[in-house]
Design an enzyme around this catalytic site. Sequence first.
Site, PDB file in Angstrom:
ATOM      1  N   ASP A 225       0.901  -1.329   0.041  1.00 28.20           N
ATOM      2  CA  ASP A 225       0.231   0.048   0.076  1.00 28.20           C
ATOM      3  C   ASP A 225       0.916   1.418  -0.042  1.00 28.20           C
ATOM      4  O   ASP A 225       2.221   0.893  -0.112  1.00 28.20           O
ATOM      5  CB  ASP A 225      -0.898  -0.048   0.974  1.00 28.20           C
ATOM      6  CG  ASP A 225      -2.202   0.514   0.926  1.00 28.20           C
ATOM      7  OD1 ASP A 225      -2.391   1.755   0.447  1.00 28.20           O
ATOM      8  OD2 ASP A 225      -3.418   0.168   1.075  1.00 28.20           O
ATOM      9  N   HIS A 294      -2.686   3.297  -4.429  1.00 26.03           N
ATOM     10  CA  HIS A 294      -2.201   2.714  -3.201  1.00 26.03           C
ATOM     11  C   HIS A 294      -0.696   2.309  -3.231  1.00 26.03           C
ATOM     12  O   HIS A 294      -0.505   0.938  -2.904  1.00 26.03           O
ATOM     13  CB  HIS A 294      -3.393   1.643  -2.539  1.00 26.03           C
ATOM     14  CG  HIS A 294      -4.615   1.924  -2.021  1.00 26.03           C
ATOM     15  ND1 HIS A 294      -4.674   2.439  -0.797  1.00 26.03           N
ATOM     16  CD2 HIS A 294      -5.858   2.315  -2.628  1.00 26.03           C
ATOM     17  CE1 HIS A 294      -5.866   2.963  -0.693  1.00 26.03           C
ATOM     18  NE2 HIS A 294      -6.378   2.690  -1.812  1.00 26.03           N
ATOM     19  N   ASP A 351      -8.691  -0.635  -6.092  1.00 26.45           N
ATOM     20  CA  ASP A 351      -9.301   0.064  -5.498  1.00 26.45           C
ATOM     21  C   ASP A 351      -9.000   1.390  -5.507  1.00 26.45           C
ATOM     22  O   ASP A 351      -7.821   1.913  -5.487  1.00 26.45           O
ATOM     23  CB  ASP A 351      -9.772  -0.506  -3.975  1.00 26.45           C
ATOM     24  CG  ASP A 351      -8.474  -0.174  -3.256  1.00 26.45           C
ATOM     25  OD1 ASP A 351      -7.345  -0.615  -3.752  1.00 26.45           O
ATOM     26  OD2 ASP A 351      -8.477   0.092  -2.010  1.00 26.45           O
ATOM     27  N   GLU A 352      -9.957   2.687  -5.541  1.00 24.32           N
ATOM     28  CA  GLU A 352      -9.757   3.901  -5.148  1.00 24.32           C
ATOM     29  C   GLU A 352      -8.592   4.567  -5.961  1.00 24.32           C
ATOM     30  O   GLU A 352      -7.642   5.117  -5.364  1.00 24.32           O
ATOM     31  CB  GLU A 352      -9.308   4.208  -3.476  1.00 24.32           C
ATOM     32  CG  GLU A 352     -10.606   3.664  -2.748  1.00 24.32           C
ATOM     33  CD  GLU A 352     -10.335   3.734  -1.183  1.00 24.32           C
ATOM     34  OE1 GLU A 352     -11.063   4.611  -0.436  1.00 24.32           O
ATOM     35  OE2 GLU A 352      -9.305   3.518  -0.751  1.00 24.32           O
ATOM     36  N   TRP A 424     -16.701  -4.354  -1.640  1.00 21.41           N
ATOM     37  CA  TRP A 424     -16.648  -3.714  -0.404  1.00 21.41           C
ATOM     38  C   TRP A 424     -17.316  -2.482  -0.102  1.00 21.41           C
ATOM     39  O   TRP A 424     -17.891  -2.333   0.993  1.00 21.41           O
ATOM     40  CB  TRP A 424     -15.231  -3.324  -0.165  1.00 21.41           C
ATOM     41  CG  TRP A 424     -14.590  -2.035  -1.109  1.00 21.41           C
ATOM     42  CD1 TRP A 424     -14.229  -2.259  -2.321  1.00 21.41           C
ATOM     43  CD2 TRP A 424     -14.172  -0.981  -0.408  1.00 21.41           C
ATOM     44  NE1 TRP A 424     -13.674  -1.105  -2.772  1.00 21.41           N
ATOM     45  CE2 TRP A 424     -13.555  -0.237  -1.777  1.00 21.41           C
ATOM     46  CE3 TRP A 424     -14.286  -0.244   0.452  1.00 21.41           C
ATOM     47  CZ2 TRP A 424     -13.212   1.133  -1.537  1.00 21.41           C
ATOM     48  CZ3 TRP A 424     -14.211   1.202   0.760  1.00 21.41           C
ATOM     49  CH2 TRP A 424     -13.647   1.750  -0.520  1.00 21.41           C
ATOM     50  N   TYR A 449     -16.157  -4.780   8.073  1.00 23.87           N
ATOM     51  CA  TYR A 449     -14.914  -3.664   8.176  1.00 23.87           C
ATOM     52  C   TYR A 449     -14.400  -3.754   9.849  1.00 23.87           C
ATOM     53  O   TYR A 449     -15.043  -2.918  10.635  1.00 23.87           O
ATOM     54  CB  TYR A 449     -15.245  -2.450   7.697  1.00 23.87           C
ATOM     55  CG  TYR A 449     -14.401  -2.355   6.378  1.00 23.87           C
ATOM     56  CD1 TYR A 449     -14.922  -3.418   5.451  1.00 23.87           C
ATOM     57  CD2 TYR A 449     -13.800  -1.444   5.776  1.00 23.87           C
ATOM     58  CE1 TYR A 449     -14.047  -3.519   3.948  1.00 23.87           C
ATOM     59  CE2 TYR A 449     -13.249  -1.432   4.514  1.00 23.87           C
ATOM     60  CZ  TYR A 449     -13.366  -2.426   3.654  1.00 23.87           C
ATOM     61  OH  TYR A 449     -12.870  -2.508   2.300  1.00 23.87           O
ATOM     62  N   PHE A 450     -13.641  -4.524  10.105  1.00 22.40           N
ATOM     63  CA  PHE A 450     -13.362  -4.692  11.635  1.00 22.40           C
ATOM     64  C   PHE A 450     -12.136  -3.557  11.954  1.00 22.40           C
ATOM     65  O   PHE A 450     -11.857  -3.577  13.176  1.00 22.40           O
ATOM     66  CB  PHE A 450     -12.565  -6.173  11.796  1.00 22.40           C
ATOM     67  CG  PHE A 450     -13.702  -7.158  11.677  1.00 22.40           C
ATOM     68  CD1 PHE A 450     -15.314  -7.111  11.347  1.00 22.40           C
ATOM     69  CD2 PHE A 450     -13.542  -8.471  12.082  1.00 22.40           C
ATOM     70  CE1 PHE A 450     -16.118  -7.969  11.420  1.00 22.40           C
ATOM     71  CE2 PHE A 450     -14.323  -9.446  12.099  1.00 22.40           C
ATOM     72  CZ  PHE A 450     -15.734  -9.254  11.612  1.00 22.40           C
ATOM     73  N   ASP A 451     -11.922  -2.417  11.052  1.00 26.42           N
ATOM     74  CA  ASP A 451     -11.104  -1.290  11.641  1.00 26.42           C
ATOM     75  C   ASP A 451     -12.159  -0.219  12.280  1.00 26.42           C
ATOM     76  O   ASP A 451     -11.578   0.660  12.660  1.00 26.42           O
ATOM     77  CB  ASP A 451     -10.345  -0.846  10.626  1.00 26.42           C
ATOM     78  CG  ASP A 451     -11.054  -0.423   9.292  1.00 26.42           C
ATOM     79  OD1 ASP A 451     -12.252  -1.026   8.902  1.00 26.42           O
ATOM     80  OD2 ASP A 451     -10.635   0.383   8.492  1.00 26.42           O
ATOM     81  N   TRP A 499      -8.089  -3.342   8.272  1.00 28.05           N
ATOM     82  CA  TRP A 499      -6.905  -2.272   7.837  1.00 28.05           C
ATOM     83  C   TRP A 499      -6.372  -2.085   9.105  1.00 28.05           C
ATOM     84  O   TRP A 499      -7.056  -1.705  10.107  1.00 28.05           O
ATOM     85  CB  TRP A 499      -7.747  -1.409   7.159  1.00 28.05           C
ATOM     86  CG  TRP A 499      -8.589  -1.637   5.935  1.00 28.05           C
ATOM     87  CD1 TRP A 499      -9.585  -2.041   5.761  1.00 28.05           C
ATOM     88  CD2 TRP A 499      -8.154  -2.014   4.769  1.00 28.05           C
ATOM     89  NE1 TRP A 499     -10.255  -2.459   4.722  1.00 28.05           N
ATOM     90  CE2 TRP A 499      -8.839  -2.325   3.876  1.00 28.05           C
ATOM     91  CE3 TRP A 499      -6.598  -1.945   4.154  1.00 28.05           C
ATOM     92  CZ2 TRP A 499      -8.997  -2.994   2.622  1.00 28.05           C
ATOM     93  CZ3 TRP A 499      -6.363  -2.642   2.556  1.00 28.05           C
ATOM     94  CH2 TRP A 499      -7.537  -2.960   1.863  1.00 28.05           C
ATOM     95  N   THR A 500      -4.874  -1.510   8.993  1.00 21.04           N
ATOM     96  CA  THR A 500      -4.264  -1.233  10.105  1.00 21.04           C
ATOM     97  C   THR A 500      -3.680   0.102  10.274  1.00 21.04           C
ATOM     98  O   THR A 500      -2.976   0.185  10.834  1.00 21.04           O
ATOM     99  CB  THR A 500      -3.214  -2.490  10.370  1.00 21.04           C
ATOM    100  OG1 THR A 500      -2.431  -2.299   9.258  1.00 21.04           O
ATOM    101  CG2 THR A 500      -3.710  -3.845  10.434  1.00 21.04           C
ATOM    102  N   GLU A 501      -4.357   1.136   9.607  1.00 27.36           N
ATOM    103  CA  GLU A 501      -3.769   2.553   9.795  1.00 27.36           C
ATOM    104  C   GLU A 501      -3.509   2.819  11.195  1.00 27.36           C
ATOM    105  O   GLU A 501      -2.549   3.394  11.552  1.00 27.36           O
ATOM    106  CB  GLU A 501      -4.895   3.633   9.386  1.00 27.36           C
ATOM    107  CG  GLU A 501      -4.770   3.523   7.778  1.00 27.36           C
ATOM    108  CD  GLU A 501      -5.854   2.741   7.138  1.00 27.36           C
ATOM    109  OE1 GLU A 501      -6.280   1.739   7.805  1.00 27.36           O
ATOM    110  OE2 GLU A 501      -6.158   3.041   5.866  1.00 27.36           O
TER     111      GLU A 501
END
Length: 559
Positions: A225, A294, A351-352, A424, A449-451, A499-501
């Site tokens: 990413d 990304h 994506d995006e 998504w 979305y588990f973030d 996602w781990t931001e």
Amino acid sequence: MKKIIIVLLAICLPVSLWAQTADYRVIPLPKNVSTDTARVFRLSTGMGIAYDAADAEMTRNAQFLREWIEELTGIQLQMTPDDKKAAIRLALGLPGDKKGRKAKKAAPLTPQQQEAYTIAVDDNGIAIAARKHVGLFRAAQTLRKALPVVPPQKRVSEKGLTDGGAFHKVEIAFPFATIQDEPRFEYRGAHLDCSRHFFKVAFIKKYLDALALHGCNQFHWHLTDNEGWRFEVKALPDLAEKGGWRECSPLRRAGLWDDVPYGGYYTQEECRELIRYAEERYINIVPEIDMPAHIQSALKVYPNLRCDVQNVRGSDQVLCGGNPETMDFLKTVFSELCDVFPSPFIHIGGDECPKGGWQRCPKCQAKIKELGLKDDGKHSLENQLQTWMNRELASFLKERGRDMIGWDEILEGGLTEGGLVMSWRGTKGGIEAARQHHHVIMTPTDFCYFDYYQLKDHDRQPNAIGYYLPLTKVYSFEPLDGIPEEEQKYILGVQCNLWTEFIGYPQHVYYMLLPRLDALSEVQWCRPDQKDFEDFKARLPRLKQLYDRIGVNYCRDME
Ligand code: ACM
Ligand code: ZN
């Protein structure tokens, strides 16, 4: 001598029996469980576990079960291959299944049927049967979760001593039962972003263990990413060596920005080690290299792959769709990815992707002309250019026997033949893809979305990206809602994304994952008519005891 002391102690000290009962109503709930609680089979140390010693895979599964029973109860079973009288017996073949030529003529088994297993508990003990080894593994996990957790102080210690002078004998009562089980969906996945934060191989193994505990069979590994490139590409060594590092901590938005360099990457050898580990737990690793957006971690190392335009900043910087070097770069990367990962599907991201740069880039615009892309009123020229990239990669992957997966943006320039869609942004992309007879994995933000925060009160929780996804909402997800019956077969399954931001440490990962994965595992495994949140809630405490025992964090509150 040691044995004599233990025996003497056992005779001299008061012996108490610590007996508890197994409960087969585990998470995810097996398809059919019928029990006769009036009669039980008692399991205790010294009894045997039987398997076919000539079968290495069955032996491994028997060893898993032996270890899990000891870990949770202290009961030590003997490995007694081929002992027909053993307390626990593993065998291949389901009663009623056709054999030999007849089996060849029968309709091929679905992937779900291949995972089927039965457990029968009676006077003779616990008989586990399955069509394939994967079924034996699933059955062993069910028995593991059915166990009560025996507190360590209630166990006979290594020295045969006891707490408070009492000598405890641990015995687990298994009610007579017949269990028959197989999953609802063939794809039962969980994702982990290892770019925003880097997680060590040892932790990825633990994450895989957590997935296996929940019957998941797919690990979607987000390897690249903007914030870091994590996959070693031998032909492009700088990509991970330099692209895997950034100058400072990633927690800027949480107000924790610092100047400590942060990074790391996985060598191909480490990836292979994890693939082997996952395979032993019947999990396929789906690797993702996210493109054409990304991807700043790669553009930092290879700035020539950017569009040649001014004033494109931050995450708006993407691979140039018109530069022939871009496709060479991608093919080098995906070629090594395919060499390392045997997965039948490879994720290309998609994506995006902001298209502002492409609209102004002479190379991108020249490529659009060269390809003869036309405004069709539905798909912009730039979206069609992205679809051209997707198609190039899809056929490159096809030559290597793999299918391409992309996030649902891959629909925007027209779908790619044979491409799987990961839906998504809601389920509408998935519904549309199924309508076009493409395979779909449902992972909508609203349910998967588990973030997101799992409690309304943010102050009581560690950092999350925002929003709100409580346990009840995860549980309520029905992936086939809105899909006409004849198209439901295109929905391969369901996945959660992590996602781990804002998630930098293993115990924080577990906190975000659990118990939401418990809820999702029933979406993935159980038929809708089996699902009942109140019943699920009543089954959760036993699993939480298991988490406590194995040292895994989870969110203790529930909304
Ligand atoms: C995504 O969450 N950007 C796939
Ligand atoms: Zn360009």
